[in-house]
Every structure is written in structure tokens, then in C-alpha cells.
Design a protein around this motif. Sequence first.
Motif, short mmCIF file in Angstrom:
data_model
loop_
_atom_site.label_atom_id
_atom_site.label_comp_id
_atom_site.label_asym_id
_atom_site.label_seq_id
_atom_site.Cartn_x
_atom_site.Cartn_y
_atom_site.Cartn_z
N VAL A 57 2.17 -46.13 46.61
CA VAL A 57 2.69 -46.79 45.41
C VAL A 57 3.63 -45.84 44.68
O VAL A 57 3.25 -44.71 44.33
CB VAL A 57 1.56 -47.22 44.47
N THR A 58 4.86 -46.30 44.45
CA THR A 58 5.87 -45.53 43.73
C THR A 58 6.24 -46.23 42.44
O THR A 58 6.47 -47.45 42.43
CB THR A 58 7.15 -45.36 44.58
N VAL A 59 6.31 -45.50 41.35
CA VAL A 59 6.76 -46.03 40.07
C VAL A 59 8.26 -45.77 39.94
O VAL A 59 8.72 -44.66 40.19
CB VAL A 59 6.01 -45.36 38.90
N LEU A 60 9.01 -46.81 39.56
CA LEU A 60 10.46 -46.67 39.36
C LEU A 60 10.81 -47.05 37.93
O LEU A 60 10.48 -48.14 37.47
CB LEU A 60 11.22 -47.56 40.34
N THR A 61 11.48 -46.14 37.23
CA THR A 61 11.87 -46.35 35.84
C THR A 61 13.35 -46.05 35.65
O THR A 61 13.86 -45.07 36.19
CB THR A 61 11.06 -45.45 34.89
N VAL A 62 14.02 -46.89 34.89
CA VAL A 62 15.38 -46.62 34.42
C VAL A 62 15.30 -46.47 32.91
O VAL A 62 14.88 -47.41 32.22
CB VAL A 62 16.35 -47.75 34.79
N GLY A 63 15.66 -45.32 32.40
CA GLY A 63 15.54 -45.11 30.96
C GLY A 63 15.89 -43.70 30.56
O GLY A 63 16.17 -42.84 31.41
N PRO A 64 15.87 -43.42 29.26
CA PRO A 64 16.23 -42.09 28.76
C PRO A 64 15.21 -41.05 29.16
O PRO A 64 14.14 -41.36 29.71
CB PRO A 64 16.26 -42.30 27.24
N SER A 65 15.51 -39.79 28.87
CA SER A 65 14.64 -38.68 29.28
C SER A 65 13.24 -38.83 28.70
O SER A 65 12.26 -38.43 29.33
CB SER A 65 15.25 -37.35 28.85
N GLY A 66 13.13 -39.42 27.51
CA GLY A 66 11.83 -39.59 26.86
C GLY A 66 10.90 -40.53 27.61
O GLY A 66 9.69 -40.54 27.36
N ALA A 67 11.45 -41.30 28.55
CA ALA A 67 10.62 -42.24 29.31
C ALA A 67 9.67 -41.51 30.25
O ALA A 67 8.75 -42.13 30.80
CB ALA A 67 11.51 -43.19 30.10
N THR A 68 9.84 -40.21 30.42
CA THR A 68 8.95 -39.42 31.27
C THR A 68 7.51 -39.53 30.81
O THR A 68 6.58 -39.54 31.63
CB THR A 68 9.38 -37.94 31.28
N ASP A 69 7.29 -39.64 29.50
CA ASP A 69 5.93 -39.76 28.98
C ASP A 69 5.24 -41.01 29.53
O ASP A 69 4.07 -40.96 29.95
CB ASP A 69 5.94 -39.82 27.45
N SER A 70 5.96 -42.12 29.55
CA SER A 70 5.39 -43.36 30.07
C SER A 70 5.21 -43.29 31.58
O SER A 70 4.27 -43.88 32.13
CB SER A 70 6.28 -44.56 29.69
N ILE A 71 6.11 -42.60 32.25
CA ILE A 71 5.98 -42.44 33.71
C ILE A 71 4.71 -41.69 34.04
O ILE A 71 3.95 -42.07 34.95
CB ILE A 71 7.21 -41.71 34.28
N ARG A 72 4.44 -40.60 33.32
CA ARG A 72 3.24 -39.83 33.57
C ARG A 72 1.98 -40.65 33.27
O ARG A 72 0.96 -40.54 33.98
CB ARG A 72 3.24 -38.55 32.74
#
Length: 259
Positions: A57-72
Amino acid sequence: MNIVVLVKQVPDSGAERTLSASDNTVERGSASNVINEMDEYAIEEALKIKEAHGGEVTVLTVGPSGATDSIRKALSMGPDKAVHVADDALHGSCAVATSKVLAAALGQLNADLILCGAESTDGRVQVVPHMLAERLGVAALTGARKLTVDGSQLTIERQTDEGYEVVTASTPAIVSVWDTINEPRYPSFKGIMAAKKKPLQSLSLGDLGVAGDEVGFAGATSQVLEWSKRPARSGGAKVIDEGTGGEQLVAYLATEKFV
């Protein structure tokens, strides 16, 4: 099965949300940003499929650098790795441009199944899954309240106002889900710690072969021209019954075109 889950970071729907006065885009810098609620159900469904059938399972996000928090946070639920497309030129992108960037990233991930929420709480346009299916040339099974996987065969119950429809397709395909499909798990302490070490690949528009003028304000097919805050709620109409209460009520309903 190679599963990719699309995850978007959005302002918390439980807090006050507003648009930026400078460019009429959603104000994210000062907002309390979280994972789009519907995407959590997509993550859970991906994990259930992995547990039953194996795969990644891979998570894919398009967004600003701050989106890293939600990715983690998404990774702490159990996915194996993540890809984050971040580029300053993306600011102001419409749904059409966003789908182009997502399609370019998905083209590098070779997914058998793409899962996402049926809508985002900030945009609520419900069109990105369909746009991606068209760009990638795959089937779109949208609005799922139930998903069954049998080898390469996918079957969903598509939620409708009257009940549900049964729709089938073969992989590769994209499936969007509603919050009726499952109950997302809470990240464990072990999952939170493990998420810090899981692979997180960052990509720019250049890595995807997408030109800067195809996204952002320059490539937008729609834009917000003006906006205003919702007016404060006023007091309701009061009917004092002195023998004509029924007549007053009917007259009010007629004025509001309820009768």
C-alpha cells in the motif's frame, strides 16, 4: 496487489474555514490541517485488502511541504510507503490540473488498484476519480459503500439515494469510497513510531514531466472571483397563538414557499 491510496490534507472541517484575501484560495497556512476524512476510509479499505490478499500500500499526496504531517499520520495507520508531489507552482491548481499531476505520478507507480475518498471536505466536487480514470484509461468504480476483491475482479455496491447499485470491473481500476464502507483503525504507538522510518519519496513537477504553466493559476480552468463569509444567524420568526396561531403559521410557510 499494488494499491495506491490518494490522500489529501485539508483544513479541519470542525474548525472555522476561510479563503485567503490575497488570492481567494483555501487558507491553509493558519488552519488546523488534517487528513481528508473520506481518505481515512480509503486507507482502511486498502489495508483490509492487503491483509486478505497480500501486496503493498502506497500513499500518494499532492500538496505543500506541510502536508508531510498528514502523510506520516496516514503511514502510521499501516501503509508501507508514500509519495509526496510538492512544487510551489501547484498553488492555485483546479481539479483538472490536480488530476493531471496525480495521473502523471500514478503513471510511475503501476497501481493495480487506486483508492480514494468520494470527495474532499474543502473542494467537495467529487470529480477527481472520474478525471483520473479518463486520463489513465482505467475503470472508475465510484461512491462505494462495499468493495469485494476476487483476483483481478472488483465488485462494489455503489451508494445511491434509493439504495445501491452493483458495479464490476477488472483491475487496474480506481475506486472512491464513502464513510459507510468501514471503520478506520486508530494508529497504534508502534505504528506512529514506525511511520517515521517508512520511505517517503518527494517528487516535483519536473520529475513528472508536467510544465509549471499547466497547473496553478496559469493552468486553472476555474477560479473564485469573489467570496464573503456566511451571514450571522438571525432570530427565527415567533408565532404567538392568540387564536390565530394556525393561520399565522400557514401564512409564514406560504411566504417561505413550503406550502
